[in-house]
Design a protein around this motif. Structure first.
Motif, PDB file in Angstrom:
ATOM      1  N   MET A   1       0.810  -1.199   0.000  1.00 50.08           N
ATOM      2  CA  MET A   1       0.000   0.000   0.000  1.00 50.08           C
ATOM      3  C   MET A   1       0.856   1.268   0.000  1.00 50.08           C
ATOM      4  N   ASP A   2       2.161   1.122   0.100  1.00 54.45           N
ATOM      5  CA  ASP A   2       3.027   2.303   0.113  1.00 54.45           C
ATOM      6  C   ASP A   2       3.043   3.017  -1.233  1.00 54.45           C
ATOM      7  N   VAL A   3       2.858   2.294  -2.304  1.00 52.28           N
ATOM      8  CA  VAL A   3       2.932   2.900  -3.629  1.00 52.28           C
ATOM      9  C   VAL A   3       1.557   3.258  -4.186  1.00 52.28           C
ATOM     10  N   PHE A   4       0.490   2.988  -3.441  1.00 57.45           N
ATOM     11  CA  PHE A   4      -0.862   3.238  -3.956  1.00 57.45           C
ATOM     12  C   PHE A   4      -1.081   4.709  -4.286  1.00 57.45           C
ATOM     13  N   ALA A   5      -0.659   5.606  -3.417  1.00 56.77           N
ATOM     14  CA  ALA A   5      -0.846   7.044  -3.674  1.00 56.77           C
ATOM     15  C   ALA A   5      -0.053   7.489  -4.895  1.00 56.77           C
ATOM     16  N   TYR A   6       1.119   6.928  -5.093  1.00 55.76           N
ATOM     17  CA  TYR A   6       1.913   7.274  -6.278  1.00 55.76           C
ATOM     18  C   TYR A   6       1.236   6.779  -7.557  1.00 55.76           C
ATOM     19  N   LEU A   7       0.634   5.594  -7.482  1.00 61.91           N
ATOM     20  CA  LEU A   7      -0.094   5.067  -8.636  1.00 61.91           C
ATOM     21  C   LEU A   7      -1.331   5.914  -8.937  1.00 61.91           C
ATOM     22  N   VAL A   8      -2.011   6.366  -7.903  1.00 62.25           N
ATOM     23  CA  VAL A   8      -3.175   7.242  -8.109  1.00 62.25           C
ATOM     24  C   VAL A   8      -2.741   8.548  -8.749  1.00 62.25           C
ATOM     25  N   ALA A   9      -1.636   9.120  -8.284  1.00 59.44           N
ATOM     26  CA  ALA A   9      -1.126  10.360  -8.875  1.00 59.44           C
ATOM     27  C   ALA A   9      -0.763  10.155 -10.348  1.00 59.44           C
ATOM     28  N   ALA A  10      -0.135   9.043 -10.655  1.00 53.88           N
ATOM     29  CA  ALA A  10       0.217   8.754 -12.049  1.00 53.88           C
ATOM     30  C   ALA A  10      -1.028   8.562 -12.898  1.00 53.88           C
ATOM     31  N   TRP A  11      -2.043   7.886 -12.360  1.00 54.94           N
ATOM     32  CA  TRP A  11      -3.279   7.663 -13.097  1.00 54.94           C
ATOM     33  C   TRP A  11      -3.993   8.988 -13.374  1.00 54.94           C
ATOM     34  N   ILE A  12      -4.063   9.863 -12.380  1.00 55.65           N
ATOM     35  CA  ILE A  12      -4.705  11.170 -12.566  1.00 55.65           C
ATOM     36  C   ILE A  12      -3.950  11.976 -13.620  1.00 55.65           C
ATOM     37  N   PHE A  13      -2.628  11.942 -13.561  1.00 55.72           N
ATOM     38  CA  PHE A  13      -1.826  12.670 -14.544  1.00 55.72           C
ATOM     39  C   PHE A  13      -2.050  12.125 -15.949  1.00 55.72           C
ATOM     40  N   LEU A  14      -2.058  10.804 -16.099  1.00 57.71           N
ATOM     41  CA  LEU A  14      -2.261  10.210 -17.421  1.00 57.71           C
ATOM     42  C   LEU A  14      -3.668  10.459 -17.939  1.00 57.71           C
ATOM     43  N   ALA A  15      -4.665  10.465 -17.051  1.00 59.96           N
ATOM     44  CA  ALA A  15      -6.032  10.777 -17.474  1.00 59.96           C
ATOM     45  C   ALA A  15      -6.109  12.215 -17.990  1.00 59.96           C
ATOM     46  N   GLY A  16      -5.447  13.142 -17.323  1.00 60.78           N
ATOM     47  CA  GLY A  16      -5.415  14.525 -17.797  1.00 60.78           C
ATOM     48  C   GLY A  16      -4.676  14.659 -19.115  1.00 60.78           C
ATOM     49  N   CYS A  17      -3.574  13.937 -19.261  1.00 56.06           N
ATOM     50  CA  CYS A  17      -2.828  13.981 -20.527  1.00 56.06           C
ATOM     51  C   CYS A  17      -3.635  13.388 -21.675  1.00 56.06           C
ATOM     52  N   TYR A  18      -4.379  12.315 -21.410  1.00 54.61           N
ATOM     53  CA  TYR A  18      -5.222  11.724 -22.443  1.00 54.61           C
ATOM     54  C   TYR A  18      -6.303  12.714 -22.867  1.00 54.61           C
ATOM     55  N   GLY A  19      -6.930  13.369 -21.890  1.00 56.00           N
ATOM     56  CA  GLY A  19      -7.943  14.363 -22.220  1.00 56.00           C
ATOM     57  C   GLY A  19      -7.362  15.521 -22.998  1.00 56.00           C
ATOM     58  N   LEU A  20      -6.160  15.913 -22.666  1.00 56.39           N
ATOM     59  CA  LEU A  20      -5.494  17.000 -23.376  1.00 56.39           C
ATOM     60  C   LEU A  20      -5.173  16.608 -24.816  1.00 56.39           C
ATOM     61  N   ALA A  21      -4.738  15.372 -25.017  1.00 56.54           N
ATOM     62  CA  ALA A  21      -4.383  14.912 -26.360  1.00 56.54           C
ATOM     63  C   ALA A  21      -5.610  14.755 -27.254  1.00 56.54           C
ATOM     64  N   THR A  22      -6.745  14.417 -26.666  1.00 63.04           N
ATOM     65  CA  THR A  22      -7.949  14.193 -27.462  1.00 63.04           C
ATOM     66  C   THR A  22      -8.893  15.390 -27.458  1.00 63.04           C
ATOM     67  N   SER A  23      -8.490  16.495 -26.888  1.00 60.89           N
ATOM     68  CA  SER A  23      -9.357  17.662 -26.747  1.00 60.89           C
ATOM     69  C   SER A  23      -9.553  18.374 -28.074  1.00 60.89           C
ATOM     70  N   ARG A  24     -10.788  18.761 -28.350  1.00 66.84           N
ATOM     71  CA  ARG A  24     -11.112  19.569 -29.518  1.00 66.84           C
ATOM     72  C   ARG A  24     -11.727  20.897 -29.103  1.00 66.84           C
ATOM     73  N   ASP A  25     -11.423  21.321 -27.901  1.00 68.69           N
ATOM     74  CA  ASP A  25     -11.961  22.563 -27.362  1.00 68.69           C
ATOM     75  C   ASP A  25     -10.925  23.137 -26.408  1.00 68.69           C
ATOM     76  N   LEU A  26     -10.662  24.420 -26.516  1.00 75.29           N
ATOM     77  CA  LEU A  26      -9.638  25.027 -25.668  1.00 75.29           C
ATOM     78  C   LEU A  26     -10.041  25.039 -24.196  1.00 75.29           C
ATOM     79  N   ILE A  27     -11.330  25.193 -23.912  1.00 75.85           N
ATOM     80  CA  ILE A  27     -11.787  25.161 -22.522  1.00 75.85           C
ATOM     81  C   ILE A  27     -11.586  23.767 -21.936  1.00 75.85           C
ATOM     82  N   HIS A  28     -11.868  22.749 -22.737  1.00 74.65           N
ATOM     83  CA  HIS A  28     -11.633  21.370 -22.294  1.00 74.65           C
ATOM     84  C   HIS A  28     -10.145  21.138 -22.052  1.00 74.65           C
TER      85      HIS A  28
END
Length: 115
Positions: A1-28
């Protein structure tokens, strides 16, 4: 469980990067950048966490009597929140100006930005 928070941080970052790469709107895109930046909150919380530690208030105990959390990490997290809010506000103001000048917030339709 020591690395769980780091994995969550990485997942949140990758989810944001995916949204950024697929975004077709500047507000998004600004929202996705904010999500990427929120991953740093989780990362700072993971770095500063100590099991069984208390707040760094030394008025009622002797130094070294029990473990305390690092106040520098807490200050960095607070600074991170303020900087994130400022950057988001600035980017949204820029999106409003782009929308006023060009009439769209779709990055593909902004022909003046192409090199």
């Amino acid at each position: 469980m020591d690395v769980f928070a780091y994995l969550v941080a990485a997942w949140i970052f990758l989810a944001g990067c995916y949204g950024l790469a697929t975004s077709r709107d500047l507000i998004h895109a600004v929202g996705c950048l904010s999500v990427c930046q929120c991953a740093t909150y989780v990362l700072l919380l993971a770095v500063g966490y100590r099991d069984g530690a208390t707040a760094p208030v030394y008025s009622d105990l002797e130094p070294g009597a029990r473990p305390v959390v690092d106040p520098v990490v807490q200050a960095l997290a607070l600074t991170d929140v303020v900087v994130g809010a400022t950057v988001t506000a600035l980017l949204l103001a820029l999106v409003v100006q782009v929308s006023k000048r060009h009439g769209t917030v779709d990055p593909d339709e902004l022909s003046e930005l192409r090199g």
